[in-house]
Design a protein around this motif. Structure first.
Motif, mmCIF file in Angstrom:
data_model
loop_
_atom_site.group_PDB
_atom_site.id
_atom_site.type_symbol
_atom_site.label_atom_id
_atom_site.label_comp_id
_atom_site.label_asym_id
_atom_site.label_seq_id
_atom_site.Cartn_x
_atom_site.Cartn_y
_atom_site.Cartn_z
ATOM 1 N N VAL A 20 49.122 38.708 46.866
ATOM 2 C CA VAL A 20 49.989 38.388 45.727
ATOM 3 C C VAL A 20 50.372 36.913 45.796
ATOM 4 C CG1 VAL A 20 52.190 38.875 44.583
ATOM 5 C CG2 VAL A 20 50.805 40.755 45.490
ATOM 6 N N GLY A 21 50.110 36.217 44.700
ATOM 7 C CA GLY A 21 50.380 34.789 44.610
ATOM 8 C C GLY A 21 49.210 33.915 45.017
ATOM 9 N N THR A 22 48.168 34.503 45.617
ATOM 10 C CA THR A 22 46.992 33.707 45.981
ATOM 11 C C THR A 22 46.159 33.449 44.733
ATOM 12 O OG1 THR A 22 45.601 35.609 46.556
ATOM 13 C CG2 THR A 22 46.974 34.646 48.325
ATOM 14 N N ARG A 23 45.286 32.426 44.816
ATOM 15 C CA ARG A 23 44.547 32.004 43.635
ATOM 16 C C ARG A 23 43.054 31.830 43.923
ATOM 17 N NH1 ARG A 23 47.851 28.022 44.478
ATOM 18 N NH2 ARG A 23 46.288 26.480 43.966
ATOM 19 N N PRO A 24 42.245 32.834 43.630
ATOM 20 C CA PRO A 24 40.798 32.663 43.734
ATOM 21 C C PRO A 24 40.300 31.722 42.633
ATOM 22 C CG PRO A 24 41.410 34.990 43.774
ATOM 23 C CD PRO A 24 42.616 34.218 43.334
ATOM 24 N N THR A 25 39.458 30.751 43.015
ATOM 25 C CA THR A 25 38.898 29.823 42.033
ATOM 26 C C THR A 25 37.395 29.702 42.234
ATOM 27 O OG1 THR A 25 39.260 27.869 43.423
ATOM 28 C CG2 THR A 25 41.037 28.477 41.915
ATOM 29 N N PHE A 26 36.693 29.592 41.143
ATOM 30 C CA PHE A 26 35.245 29.472 41.129
ATOM 31 C C PHE A 26 34.890 28.207 40.342
ATOM 32 C CE2 PHE A 26 36.533 33.893 41.083
ATOM 33 C CZ PHE A 26 35.702 34.534 41.986
ATOM 34 N N THR A 27 34.159 27.298 40.963
ATOM 35 C CA THR A 27 33.714 26.082 40.287
ATOM 36 C C THR A 27 32.195 26.087 40.278
ATOM 37 O OG1 THR A 27 35.672 24.915 41.084
ATOM 38 C CG2 THR A 27 33.850 23.560 40.264
ATOM 39 N N ILE A 28 31.628 25.946 39.095
ATOM 40 C CA ILE A 28 30.181 26.060 38.902
ATOM 41 C C ILE A 28 29.617 24.692 38.528
ATOM 42 C CG2 ILE A 28 28.369 27.178 37.541
ATOM 43 C CD1 ILE A 28 30.619 29.333 36.836
ATOM 44 N N ASN A 29 28.572 24.289 39.235
ATOM 45 C CA ASN A 29 27.893 23.031 38.929
ATOM 46 C C ASN A 29 26.404 23.282 38.786
ATOM 47 O OD1 ASN A 29 30.077 21.050 39.112
ATOM 48 N ND2 ASN A 29 30.203 21.739 41.221
ATOM 49 N N PRO A 30 25.782 22.742 37.724
ATOM 50 C CA PRO A 30 24.337 22.884 37.576
ATOM 51 C C PRO A 30 23.614 22.015 38.604
ATOM 52 C CG PRO A 30 25.220 21.480 35.837
ATOM 53 C CD PRO A 30 26.393 21.968 36.637
ATOM 54 N N VAL A 31 22.508 22.532 39.126
ATOM 55 C CA VAL A 31 21.657 21.760 40.035
ATOM 56 C C VAL A 31 20.205 22.120 39.769
ATOM 57 C CG1 VAL A 31 23.352 21.463 41.886
ATOM 58 C CG2 VAL A 31 21.911 23.469 41.895
ATOM 59 N N ASP A 32 19.338 21.153 39.861
ATOM 60 C CA ASP A 32 17.892 21.398 39.793
ATOM 61 C C ASP A 32 17.472 22.396 38.722
ATOM 62 O OD1 ASP A 32 17.684 19.655 41.904
ATOM 63 O OD2 ASP A 32 17.618 21.247 43.412
ATOM 64 N N GLY A 33 17.562 22.028 37.471
ATOM 65 C CA GLY A 33 17.096 22.894 36.393
ATOM 66 C C GLY A 33 18.010 24.072 36.153
ATOM 67 N N ASP A 34 17.503 25.287 36.380
ATOM 68 C CA ASP A 34 18.278 26.496 36.105
ATOM 69 C C ASP A 34 19.051 27.021 37.307
ATOM 70 O OD1 ASP A 34 17.838 26.686 33.423
ATOM 71 O OD2 ASP A 34 16.150 28.063 33.589
ATOM 72 N N ALA A 35 19.176 26.248 38.355
ATOM 73 C CA ALA A 35 19.961 26.675 39.513
ATOM 74 C C ALA A 35 21.406 26.200 39.348
ATOM 75 C CB ALA A 35 19.364 26.122 40.800
ATOM 76 N N SER A 36 22.290 26.812 40.128
ATOM 77 C CA SER A 36 23.709 26.449 40.091
ATOM 78 C C SER A 36 24.264 26.460 41.503
ATOM 79 C CB SER A 36 24.509 27.476 39.272
ATOM 80 O OG SER A 36 24.026 27.580 37.967
ATOM 81 N N THR A 95 45.055 34.133 39.336
ATOM 82 C CA THR A 95 46.200 34.283 40.228
ATOM 83 C C THR A 95 46.428 35.772 40.420
ATOM 84 O OG1 THR A 95 47.268 32.231 39.506
ATOM 85 C CG2 THR A 95 48.676 33.873 40.565
ATOM 86 N N THR A 96 46.546 36.192 41.681
ATOM 87 C CA THR A 96 46.804 37.598 41.986
ATOM 88 C C THR A 96 48.270 37.892 41.690
ATOM 89 O OG1 THR A 96 45.209 37.422 43.785
ATOM 90 C CG2 THR A 96 46.597 39.397 43.733
ATOM 91 N N THR A 97 48.517 38.833 40.779
ATOM 92 C CA THR A 97 49.902 39.172 40.413
ATOM 93 C C THR A 97 50.376 40.466 41.060
ATOM 94 O OG1 THR A 97 49.158 40.244 38.371
ATOM 95 C CG2 THR A 97 49.778 37.914 38.223
ATOM 96 N N THR A 98 49.457 41.397 41.306
ATOM 97 C CA THR A 98 49.796 42.669 41.936
ATOM 98 C C THR A 98 48.620 43.121 42.786
ATOM 99 O OG1 THR A 98 51.035 43.317 39.959
ATOM 100 C CG2 THR A 98 50.525 45.063 41.518
ATOM 101 N N CYS A 99 48.914 43.548 44.015
ATOM 102 C CA CYS A 99 47.866 44.107 44.866
ATOM 103 C C CYS A 99 48.566 44.917 45.955
ATOM 104 C CB CYS A 99 46.994 43.002 45.456
ATOM 105 S SG CYS A 99 45.457 43.635 46.161
ATOM 106 N N ASP A 100 48.894 46.173 45.626
ATOM 107 C CA ASP A 100 49.665 47.009 46.537
ATOM 108 C C ASP A 100 48.981 47.239 47.882
ATOM 109 O OD1 ASP A 100 51.563 47.197 44.558
ATOM 110 O OD2 ASP A 100 51.014 49.237 43.954
ATOM 111 N N PHE A 101 47.654 47.325 47.895
ATOM 112 C CA PHE A 101 46.948 47.624 49.137
ATOM 113 C C PHE A 101 46.668 46.376 49.974
ATOM 114 C CE2 PHE A 101 43.928 47.246 45.721
ATOM 115 C CZ PHE A 101 42.923 46.438 46.223
ATOM 116 N N LEU A 102 46.805 45.192 49.388
ATOM 117 C CA LEU A 102 46.693 43.926 50.117
ATOM 118 C C LEU A 102 47.825 43.007 49.641
ATOM 119 C CD1 LEU A 102 42.873 43.000 50.251
ATOM 120 C CD2 LEU A 102 44.401 43.457 52.171
ATOM 121 N N PRO A 103 49.066 43.299 50.027
ATOM 122 C CA PRO A 103 50.194 42.516 49.517
ATOM 123 C C PRO A 103 50.115 41.032 49.868
ATOM 124 C CG PRO A 103 50.911 44.060 51.228
ATOM 125 C CD PRO A 103 49.481 44.370 50.923
ATOM 126 N N ASP A 104 49.350 40.675 50.929
ATOM 127 C CA ASP A 104 49.156 39.263 51.267
ATOM 128 C C ASP A 104 48.506 38.488 50.114
ATOM 129 O OD1 ASP A 104 50.182 39.500 53.827
ATOM 130 O OD2 ASP A 104 48.238 39.483 54.839
#
Length: 165
Positions: free
Chosen positions: A95-111, A84-93
């Motif tokens: 603040v409060g946004t939530r980057p999320t990363f979801t990782i799933n294995p596929v085909d052996g060592d790929a993701s 969750t973005t708590t402070t970002c003076d140069f991009l105030p938009d």
């Protein structure tokens, strides 16, 4: 806030949040490390300090006096990372946004990485700049985990995409 028992009178709109799915030729653990260690984050996005562990705080240093600060809400090896973005003076938009990363294995060592920046939508002034930025940095993440060389902020590839020297 809506209670679970209540129904909305209008159907929900499909999300307009920035989303992108990429496939990488790397194991889920390698991708997870790139998203949770300051050395990994610095190698594909921008100089980072702090802790990528759940409950930690990450500071991302760009070309501004103050860093963009993210609280690490979740870091569950090797499947997901939520900030969750708590402070970002140069991009105030952001603040409060939530980057999320979801990782799933596929085909052996790929993701497969499913990235969604909750709150980064077409309603925000920065959407075009941020979309171009995330597109570049997600490609940088892929390159970093596949060949150990990302294109982080300030790299020649990043400067070229921004049209600066």
């Amino acid at each position: 806030m809506t209670d679970i028992g209540e129904r909305s009178a209008t159907p929900a709109k499909p999300s307009e949040d920035y989303q992108r799915t990429i496939r990488v030729q790397a194991a889920p653990d390698a991708l997870f490390d790139a998203l949770t260690t300051v050395s990994g984050l610095s190698a594909w996005w921008t100089r980072a300090t702090g802790s990528g562990d759940a409950g930690g705080e990450l500071k991302f240093h760009f070309d501004h006096p103050e860093p963009c600060v993210m609280r690490v809400d979740q870091a569950t090896r090797p499947r997901s990372v939520h900030w969750t973005t708590t402070t970002c003076d140069f991009l105030p938009d952001w603040v409060g946004t939530r980057p999320t990363f979801t990782i799933n294995p596929v085909d052996g060592d790929a993701s497969e990485l499913r990235f969604r920046h909750h709150g980064l939508s077409t309603e925000l002034d920065c959407i075009e700049q941020c979309t171009r930025g995330w597109d570049h940095f997600l490609d940088s993440l892929r390159q970093y985990v596949e060949v150990s060389r990302g294109m982080p902020h300030g790299s020649s590839e990043d400067r070229a995409r921004r049209g600066s020297s």
